[in-house]
Motif scaffolding. Structure first.
Motif, PDB file in Angstrom:
ATOM      1  N   HIS A 296       0.837  -1.198   0.000  1.00 57.39           N
ATOM      2  CA  HIS A 296       0.000   0.000   0.000  1.00 57.39           C
ATOM      3  C   HIS A 296       0.876   1.253   0.000  1.00 57.39           C
ATOM      4  O   HIS A 296       0.624   2.199  -0.757  1.00 57.39           O
ATOM      5  N   GLY A 297       1.890   1.265   0.831  1.00 53.69           N
ATOM      6  CA  GLY A 297       2.820   2.402   0.881  1.00 53.69           C
ATOM      7  C   GLY A 297       3.475   2.640  -0.466  1.00 53.69           C
ATOM      8  O   GLY A 297       3.599   3.784  -0.917  1.00 53.69           O
ATOM      9  N   ARG A 298       3.876   1.568  -1.124  1.00 53.19           N
ATOM     10  CA  ARG A 298       4.493   1.697  -2.453  1.00 53.19           C
ATOM     11  C   ARG A 298       3.498   2.239  -3.479  1.00 53.19           C
ATOM     12  O   ARG A 298       3.841   3.078  -4.304  1.00 53.19           O
ATOM     13  N   ALA A 299       2.260   1.739  -3.423  1.00 55.21           N
ATOM     14  CA  ALA A 299       1.228   2.210  -4.362  1.00 55.21           C
ATOM     15  C   ALA A 299       0.972   3.706  -4.177  1.00 55.21           C
ATOM     16  O   ALA A 299       0.860   4.451  -5.156  1.00 55.21           O
ATOM     17  N   VAL A 300       0.901   4.143  -2.929  1.00 56.77           N
ATOM     18  CA  VAL A 300       0.696   5.570  -2.655  1.00 56.77           C
ATOM     19  C   VAL A 300       1.886   6.373  -3.158  1.00 56.77           C
ATOM     20  O   VAL A 300       1.715   7.413  -3.810  1.00 56.77           O
ATOM     21  N   ASN A 301       3.107   5.904  -2.880  1.00 53.81           N
ATOM     22  CA  ASN A 301       4.300   6.619  -3.347  1.00 53.81           C
ATOM     23  C   ASN A 301       4.340   6.707  -4.866  1.00 53.81           C
ATOM     24  O   ASN A 301       4.707   7.739  -5.423  1.00 53.81           O
ATOM     25  N   ASP A 302       3.949   5.629  -5.558  1.00 52.46           N
ATOM     26  CA  ASP A 302       3.931   5.629  -7.023  1.00 52.46           C
ATOM     27  C   ASP A 302       2.945   6.668  -7.562  1.00 52.46           C
ATOM     28  O   ASP A 302       3.258   7.406  -8.503  1.00 52.46           O
ATOM     29  N   ILE A 303       1.774   6.726  -6.964  1.00 49.38           N
ATOM     30  CA  ILE A 303       0.773   7.693  -7.430  1.00 49.38           C
ATOM     31  C   ILE A 303       1.223   9.120  -7.132  1.00 49.38           C
ATOM     32  O   ILE A 303       1.078  10.012  -7.971  1.00 49.38           O
ATOM     33  N   VAL A 304       1.781   9.347  -5.962  1.00 48.64           N
ATOM     34  CA  VAL A 304       2.266  10.680  -5.613  1.00 48.64           C
ATOM     35  C   VAL A 304       3.355  11.105  -6.598  1.00 48.64           C
ATOM     36  O   VAL A 304       3.358  12.240  -7.092  1.00 48.64           O
ATOM     37  N   GLN A 305       4.247  10.200  -6.918  1.00 49.53           N
ATOM     38  CA  GLN A 305       5.317  10.504  -7.885  1.00 49.53           C
ATOM     39  C   GLN A 305       4.735  10.839  -9.251  1.00 49.53           C
ATOM     40  O   GLN A 305       5.135  11.798  -9.887  1.00 49.53           O
ATOM     41  N   ARG A 306       3.768  10.045  -9.684  1.00 55.95           N
ATOM     42  CA  ARG A 306       3.150  10.251 -10.997  1.00 55.95           C
ATOM     43  C   ARG A 306       2.377  11.561 -11.053  1.00 55.95           C
ATOM     44  O   ARG A 306       2.371  12.254 -12.062  1.00 55.95           O
ATOM     45  N   LEU A 307       1.728  11.918  -9.951  1.00 57.85           N
ATOM     46  CA  LEU A 307       0.898  13.121  -9.932  1.00 57.85           C
ATOM     47  C   LEU A 307       1.643  14.381  -9.510  1.00 57.85           C
ATOM     48  O   LEU A 307       1.065  15.471  -9.533  1.00 57.85           O
TER      49      LEU A 307
ATOM     50  N   SER B 141       3.695  16.187 -10.960  1.00 57.32           N
ATOM     51  CA  SER B 141       3.774  17.218 -11.996  1.00 57.32           C
ATOM     52  C   SER B 141       2.397  17.767 -12.365  1.00 57.32           C
ATOM     53  O   SER B 141       2.291  18.707 -13.140  1.00 57.32           O
ATOM     54  N   ASN B 142       1.343  17.216 -11.787  1.00 54.14           N
ATOM     55  CA  ASN B 142      -0.007  17.692 -12.069  1.00 54.14           C
ATOM     56  C   ASN B 142      -0.215  19.052 -11.417  1.00 54.14           C
ATOM     57  O   ASN B 142       0.271  19.305 -10.325  1.00 54.14           O
ATOM     58  N   GLU B 143      -0.935  19.904 -12.088  1.00 60.40           N
ATOM     59  CA  GLU B 143      -1.144  21.254 -11.593  1.00 60.40           C
ATOM     60  C   GLU B 143      -2.493  21.417 -10.887  1.00 60.40           C
ATOM     61  O   GLU B 143      -3.078  22.504 -10.906  1.00 60.40           O
ATOM     62  N   ALA B 144      -2.978  20.374 -10.268  1.00 57.96           N
ATOM     63  CA  ALA B 144      -4.260  20.456  -9.568  1.00 57.96           C
ATOM     64  C   ALA B 144      -4.175  21.481  -8.451  1.00 57.96           C
ATOM     65  O   ALA B 144      -3.286  21.421  -7.617  1.00 57.96           O
TER      66      ALA B 144
END
Length: 128
Positions: free
Chosen positions: A75-86, A88-91
């Motif tokens: 779960h920690g890895r999945a969250v880190n992957d999404i945070v890394q991917r997002l 650069s998002n300008e939300a």
């Protein structure tokens, strides 16, 4: 009461409204045993598509089950992957939902389909 209560009021709509169209990120953490179809986060995302450009909205859903140490690490890895991917998002707006059950008697939160933890334990940050 012998008669129904009378409620008096008026329904009014504005003659003009404004919608904030800044980029929106909807983040949904959902316990593995719960169905996400028709959930409030999903409904919010679909509803807001009528107001915000599709390229300006992102919906991310993370299904979690932290019943074992390995699942916690995954779960920690999945969250880190999404945070890394997002990253650069300008939300400019982020809405986070957490959907799970709580124990009927203690109020503890379920972290896996058969296991609970106190709110303090769930919210504590622990190194992976």
């Amino acid at each position: 009461m012998d008669n129904p209560m009378k409620v008096q009021g008026q329904f009014q709509m504005t003659s003009r409204s404004q919608v904030n169209t800044d980029n929106l990120l909807v983040f949904h953490f959902i316990l593995q045993s719960i169905e996400s179809i028709g959930s409030p986060p999903s409904l919010l995302y679909h509803y807001m598509q009528g107001f915000i450009r599709p390229c300006a909205m992102i919906y991310e859903e993370i299904v979690f089950n932290m019943g074992t140490h390995e699942q916690v690490i995954n779960h920690g890895r999945a969250v880190n992957d999404i945070v890394q991917r997002l990253s650069s998002n300008e939300a400019r707006r982020v809405v986070i939902f957490i959907t799970n059950h709580s124990h009927d008697t203690s109020g503890d939160l379920f972290v896996s389909p058969g296991s609970c933890a106190t709110v303090t334990e769930v919210s504590e940050s622990r190194p992976l």
